[in-house]
Design an enzyme around this catalytic site. Structure first.
Site, mmCIF file in Angstrom:
data_model
loop_
_atom_site.group_PDB
_atom_site.id
_atom_site.type_symbol
_atom_site.label_atom_id
_atom_site.label_comp_id
_atom_site.label_asym_id
_atom_site.label_seq_id
_atom_site.Cartn_x
_atom_site.Cartn_y
_atom_site.Cartn_z
ATOM 1 N N ASP A 137 0.829 -1.197 0.000
ATOM 2 C CA ASP A 137 0.000 0.000 0.000
ATOM 3 C C ASP A 137 0.872 1.259 0.000
ATOM 4 O OD1 ASP A 137 -2.407 1.722 0.534
ATOM 5 O OD2 ASP A 137 -3.305 -0.226 0.966
ATOM 6 N N HIS A 201 -4.064 6.293 2.538
ATOM 7 C CA HIS A 201 -4.680 5.059 2.060
ATOM 8 C C HIS A 201 -4.190 3.832 2.825
ATOM 9 C CE1 HIS A 201 -5.541 1.819 -0.889
ATOM 10 N NE2 HIS A 201 -6.494 2.612 -1.340
ATOM 11 N N SER A 536 -10.882 -0.679 -2.309
ATOM 12 C CA SER A 536 -9.712 -0.603 -1.426
ATOM 13 C C SER A 536 -10.108 -0.779 0.032
ATOM 14 C CB SER A 536 -9.012 0.758 -1.576
ATOM 15 O OG SER A 536 -8.181 0.782 -2.702
#
Length: 777
Positions: A137, A201, A536
């Site tokens: 990630d 994220h 996601s």
């Protein structure tokens, strides 16, 4: 001329890119050379790869300068800067499976785990501490409360990873962190050259899967509650492969190479490509295959390109592919007009105007003529198309185009023009999730937008206010959100994808305090938790669920864990989804049921090799992939994938042909030793289904039983998906597998990628497609 001017501005950069690309034939670009499993015995990957490059490039110095990565911990290959001619030479070398360009892949909670029934008493079992989730990630923010190691023991003895980088400290929660940047390309203003997360994220996905409990978490007071991951006692290892510019294939493979060798149990990958490719020219398919060989399940997002068909990514059968669905919570922000009318929009609106009304203007009535715009452009509130003198101090009504991107464009345009806020009218098909903005904003339906526009045009001094956001209960949940990518499988029609769905809408989780908390990249506010949507977000829910099962059954294979999650999934209401299992696969994850599924559909490396043989891969290639000379194909003729021991059934029928399919399956008893499972099935009346035998009796745990499913039906043509299910039941244990039938074009029965001719990369170039969802790029 106004439109022509804007079009000219847009086209000039594209023409420049095309001209540059035409000159790139002999310019070195990064490519990945994949060579399969590591050779047995003493093997120096770096030396071997350098020698290969030296032979092709002609000098030691050129080879050293060209080599970017040498993959040699978990599989064999390297990344290097190559010209097209050099690519062609390497492609023909013995031992090379594929050579493909380094592409930029894109990044595809207080309530979600409770919504699935995984409440506090059922979280945090002692066994979780032995489970390690590796995430590929954007990095992680180690100081977040979600990653506290209070009360956690030292890492399990199997752990072989490390903590890299300056200004970054691991603990007993985040036990490993590495970073990769093959381009050596980063934004010095935003990117940390360490595993630290500047995008938010990776922090969000990590805390969703395995974050500790944090009381009183919220996003500016919205979604307030206790934030937690699915397995708060599990360990986290971060592999930072994504940066502000995207995620490089070369870096992704390097992350897999390390994660497998480090000793993770589950790999969570919330990213993917928009373009389907052959299995062994896809970094995630390659990495996850070698992970599977070492007993590691890879859970990956299905993509955010829905609701269009055949857009699902990460579709290899050894991957757990996760769609995104809603939870029973949605965020709304209402609009109140001066005439007393109130309209409800979707928005995570943290701004309170205290009921104060502001002048209201339509974007089409605030044209920036000096920029070459006109009403047909400014009504969509394109950045630069609005007259800031007219917009300043007003709330702006914007029409939208291009779905999600239209919302991003309109809100940005109003913000740049100094508007107080914006009301965006959008098609109802994208009103099933919310964004957060850097100023008051909400998204109403197109129909309500016409009513607001009528009010503006019929009133001398129109006014409006946008109310602060509220949290409403969504009684329709769960349903698959519009943006979630759909099947059918673009490469192997006989394998149903996605596999299942999980919460991916309006998810609150930890955030990097230096990352913008809204879709506005210039938003300077700082938050510890954020609410975002995307596959996601659903992927780490499924990764956490897999870790939850792994903690209870540490010896189960990746296929066994995936089977348990698929066959015990909640049945999704088909009436809410025109595309049925192409939207949600086997259903919505139910982690509590998955730890005791009764029966599992297990699959070994040999099963996947047999599958690949039928997809057109030859023995020579497969021996390289596995490193095992005993791997071979019994036939060179491509065939259907119906013998792979998969927990779902897919029948792709060529237009004009009758429905004829025979599936062979084997189930393993993981429930009570003495048990008898009885069959039930449902399919449309036009189909005939025969399952033999119809009763499966077991006398021991681990005992296996096989059965066949034969499906007959009439000739069909241009038929959308129809579906049913085959179910084995013993007491409270219900083992359900969906069965789907649909039509495909002639000639595509087996695999769209069966040809193994060496690809021609001439003229190929890297692409980068920034996504808005699940990363707020």
């Amino acid at each position: 001329m106004a439109k022509a001017g804007l079009i000219h501005v847009l086209l000039c950069p594209l023409l420049l890119v095309a001209l540059l690309q035409s000159c790139h034939g002999q310019e070195r670009q990064v490519h990945i050379v994949y060579m399969g499993e590591l050779p047995r015995g003493d093997f120096s990957g770096a030396s071997t790869h350098h020698s290969m490059l030296e032979g092709v490039l002609g000098s030691t110095s050129s080879a050293k300068e060209s080599l970017i990565y040498s993959y040699g911990k978990s599989f064999n290959g390297f990344a290097a800067k190559l010209t097209d001619d050099e690519v062609a030479k390497l492609s023909e070398m013995e031992g090379v499976i594929s050579v493909f360009p380094d592409r930029k892949l894109k990044l595809h909670t207080t309530r979600s785990w409770d919504f699935m029934g995984v409440t506090k008493p059922k979280r945090g079992s002692p066994q979780e501490g032995d489970v390690i989730i590796g995430l590929l990630d954007t990095g992680i923010w180690p100081e977040s409360e979600s990653f506290s190691d209070e009360g956690l023991s030292p890492p399990p003895g199997k752990w072989k990873g490390e903590c890299q980088g300056a200004n970054f400290t691991c603990n007993n929660k985040i036990i490993g962190a590495r970073y990769y940047n093959s381009d050596n390309n980063s934004d010095d203003d935003t990117d940390f050259k360490s595993p630290r997360d500047s995008e938010g994220h990776g922090t969000h996905t990590s805390s969703t899967a395995a974050g500790r409990e944090v009381v009183g978490a919220s996003y500016f007071g919205l979604a307030e509650g206790t934030a937690t991951g699915g397995v708060p006692g599990a360990r986290i290892a971060m592999y930072k492969v994504c940066w502000s510019f995207g995620c490089s294939s070369a870096d992704i493979l390097a992350g897999f190479d390390d994660a497998i060798a480090d000793g993770v149990d589950v790999i969570s990958v919330s990213l993917g490509s928009d373009f389907p490719g052959q299995y062994f020219e896809d970094p995630i398919a390659i990495g996850s295959f070698h992970a599977m060989r070492k007993g590691i399940l890879t859970s990956a997002s299905a993509g955010n390109s829905g609701p269009f068909p055949s857009t699902v990514s990460n579709f290899a059968p050894w991957i757990q592919t996760v769609a995104a669905s809603t939870i029973d919570r949605k965020f709304v922000a209402q609009v109140a007009l001066g005439n007393g009318q109130v309209y409800t929009g979707v928005s995570i609106n943290s701004f309170d105007l205290n009921g104060k009304s502001f002048p209201l203007i339509w974007g089409g009535g605030a044209v920036n003529y000096s920029a070459g715009a006109d009403t047909t452009i400014s009504k969509f509130c394109f950045p630069g198309a609005l007259n800031s003198h007219k917009v300043q101090g007003k709330i702006v009504l914007c029409e939208t185009i291009d779905g999600i991107r239209g919302i991003f464009i309109a809100s940005t345009g109003v913000s740049i023009a100094n508007g107080v806020g914006t009301i965006m009218a959008a098609d109802s098909s994208i009103n099933d999730f919310a964004f957060s903005y850097s100023f008051p904003a909400t998204v109403i339906s197109t129909e309500d937008g016409l009513k607001v526009l009528d009010y503006i045009k019929s009133t001398e001094n129109p006014i409006a206010t946008i109310l602060v956001g509220e949290t409403w209960k969504d009684v329709m949940a769960p349903y698959v959100v519009s943006f979630s990518s759909r099947g059918p499988n673009p490469i192997t029609p006989d394998i149903l994808k996605p596999d299942l769905t999980a919460p991916g809408v309006d998810i609150l989780a930890a955030w990097s305090p230096v990352a913008p908390p809204s879709i506005d990249s210039e938003d300077t506010r700082s938050v510890k938790f954020n609410v975002i949507s995307g596959t996601s977000m659903s992927c780490p829910h499924a990764s956490g669920a897999a870790a939850y099962v792994k903690a209870v059954h540490p010896n189960w294979s990746p296929a066994a864990i995936k089977s348990a999650l698929m066959t015990t999934a909640y049945v999704v209401d088909a009436k809410k989804h025109e595309d049925l299992e192409f939207a949600y696969g086997s259903g919505h994850i139910n982690p509590l049921k998955a730890i005791d599924p009764g029966l599992i559909y297990d699959a070994s490396e040999a099963d996947y090799i047999d599958f690949l043989c039928k997809q057109g891969y030859n023995t020579t290639t497969l021996k390289l992939i596995t490193g095992d000379n005993s791997s071979f194909c019994t036939t060179t003729v491509p065939g259907r994938a119906w013998s792979l021991n998969y927990p779902s059934f897919s029948i792709a029928v060529e237009d004009g042909l009758p429905i004829r399919a025979v599936f062979s399956r084997t189930v393993t008893n993981v429930g009570p030793p003495n048990s008898t499972y009885t069959l039930s099935w449902y399919m449309p009346s036009s189909l005939t289904v025969r399952v033999e035998p119809s009763v499966l009796s077991f006398s021991a745990i681990g005992e296996k039983k096989s059965f066949t499913v034969t499906v007959y039906g009439p000739k069909i043509e241009q038929q959308p998906i129809t579906s049913g299910a085959i179910t084995w039941t013993y007491g409270v244990r219900v083992v359900r597998s969906p069965l789907v039938v649909y039509t495909i074009l002639p000639g595509s029965s087996f695999s769209f990628s069966a040809s193994q001719n060496k690809p021609n990369f001439k003229g190929s170039s890297m692409y980068h497609n920034n996504g808005i969802l699940g990363g707020h790029k």
